[in-house]
Design a protein around this motif. Structure first.
Motif, PDB file in Angstrom:
ATOM      1  N   ASN A 125       0.851  -1.188   0.000  1.00  0.00           N
ATOM      2  CA  ASN A 125       0.000   0.000   0.000  1.00  0.00           C
ATOM      3  C   ASN A 125       0.889   1.241   0.000  1.00  0.00           C
ATOM      4  OD1 ASN A 125       0.877   0.410   2.637  1.00  0.00           O
ATOM      5  ND2 ASN A 125      -1.046  -0.240   3.572  1.00  0.00           N
ATOM      6  N   ARG A 129       3.322  -1.113   3.212  1.00  0.00           N
ATOM      7  CA  ARG A 129       2.960  -2.303   3.985  1.00  0.00           C
ATOM      8  C   ARG A 129       2.432  -3.350   3.006  1.00  0.00           C
ATOM      9  NH1 ARG A 129       3.432  -1.489   9.203  1.00  0.00           N
ATOM     10  NH2 ARG A 129       3.463   0.632   9.994  1.00  0.00           N
ATOM     11  N   ILE A 131       0.245  -5.863   1.211  1.00  0.00           N
ATOM     12  CA  ILE A 131      -1.186  -6.150   1.100  1.00  0.00           C
ATOM     13  C   ILE A 131      -1.409  -7.463   0.336  1.00  0.00           C
ATOM     14  CG2 ILE A 131      -1.990  -3.782   1.353  1.00  0.00           C
ATOM     15  CD1 ILE A 131      -2.287  -3.631  -1.682  1.00  0.00           C
ATOM     16  N   GLY A 149       0.299  -6.552   6.151  1.00  0.00           N
ATOM     17  CA  GLY A 149       0.118  -5.386   7.011  1.00  0.00           C
ATOM     18  C   GLY A 149       1.422  -4.850   7.596  1.00  0.00           C
ATOM     19  N   LYS A 150       2.513  -5.570   7.365  1.00  0.00           N
ATOM     20  CA  LYS A 150       3.809  -5.143   7.906  1.00  0.00           C
ATOM     21  C   LYS A 150       4.656  -4.528   6.801  1.00  0.00           C
ATOM     22  CE  LYS A 150       3.840  -8.507  11.595  1.00  0.00           C
ATOM     23  NZ  LYS A 150       4.539  -9.638  12.180  1.00  0.00           N
TER      24      LYS A 150
END
Length: 168
Positions: A125, A129, A131, A149-150
């Motif tokens: 994103n 991070r 996705i 998400g990381k």
């Protein structure tokens, strides 16, 4: 077919529209007895519990081509409990349904391509991070889905300069 108008409804009979629906059902305007029964139950349920309801269903278009219609039906009341009419607004949504089916097929083809690619594929994103990571990406780097998400520096080897990748 010319038919004599229906006699006036007795005071305890449903409104004209509902009598007309039953007549249409009995005259065979539905494609099956099951369809007729479902339609009548639907109308009766709307009358018992007045509301607005939207449904989509398959139809036979001219030339026996399949199509889709969407109907919004609403019981209109003059006062509490005094039903006046059932209003139905319909529209042909065949083109939308065809486009939805094409989109599903296209997404399935793209997903199949990415999921079975020997390449390492991932998406980020705007905050960089994860996705998405293809199965080969996860297998190559020994990661499981917890990387989603990381950021890169949160899941990768610490001694590598990830800022170099982030700036390109």
């Amino acid at each position: 077919v010319n038919r004599a108008p229906a006699p006036p409804a007795a005071p305890d009979e449903p409104a004209h529209y509902f009598r007309m629906m039953k007549e249409l059902a009995l005259l065979g305007f539905f494609t099956s007895e099951v369809g007729c029964t479902k339609a009548l139950r639907y109308i009766e349920a709307l009358v018992k519990n007045p509301r607005s309801d939207t449904r989509e269903h398959l139809v036979d278009r001219p030339g026996r081509r399949p199509g889709w219609h969407q109907w919004t039906s609403t019981v209109i009341s003059a006062s509490a409990g005094n039903r006046v009419e059932l209003q139905g607004v319909g529209r042909d949504i065949t083109e939308r349904k065809i486009l939805e089916e094409q989109l599903v097929r296209s997404e399935r083809q793209f997903s199949t391509l990415v999921e079975h690619s020997p390449d390492v594929i991932c998406r980020f994103n705007r905050d960089l991070r994860f996705i998405y990571g293809s199965p080969n990406f996860a297998a190559t780097f020994g990661l499981t889905s917890e990387f989603l998400g990381k950021r890169l520096d949160e899941v990768a080897t610490r001694d590598y300069n990830w800022k170099k990748i982030e700036s390109t």
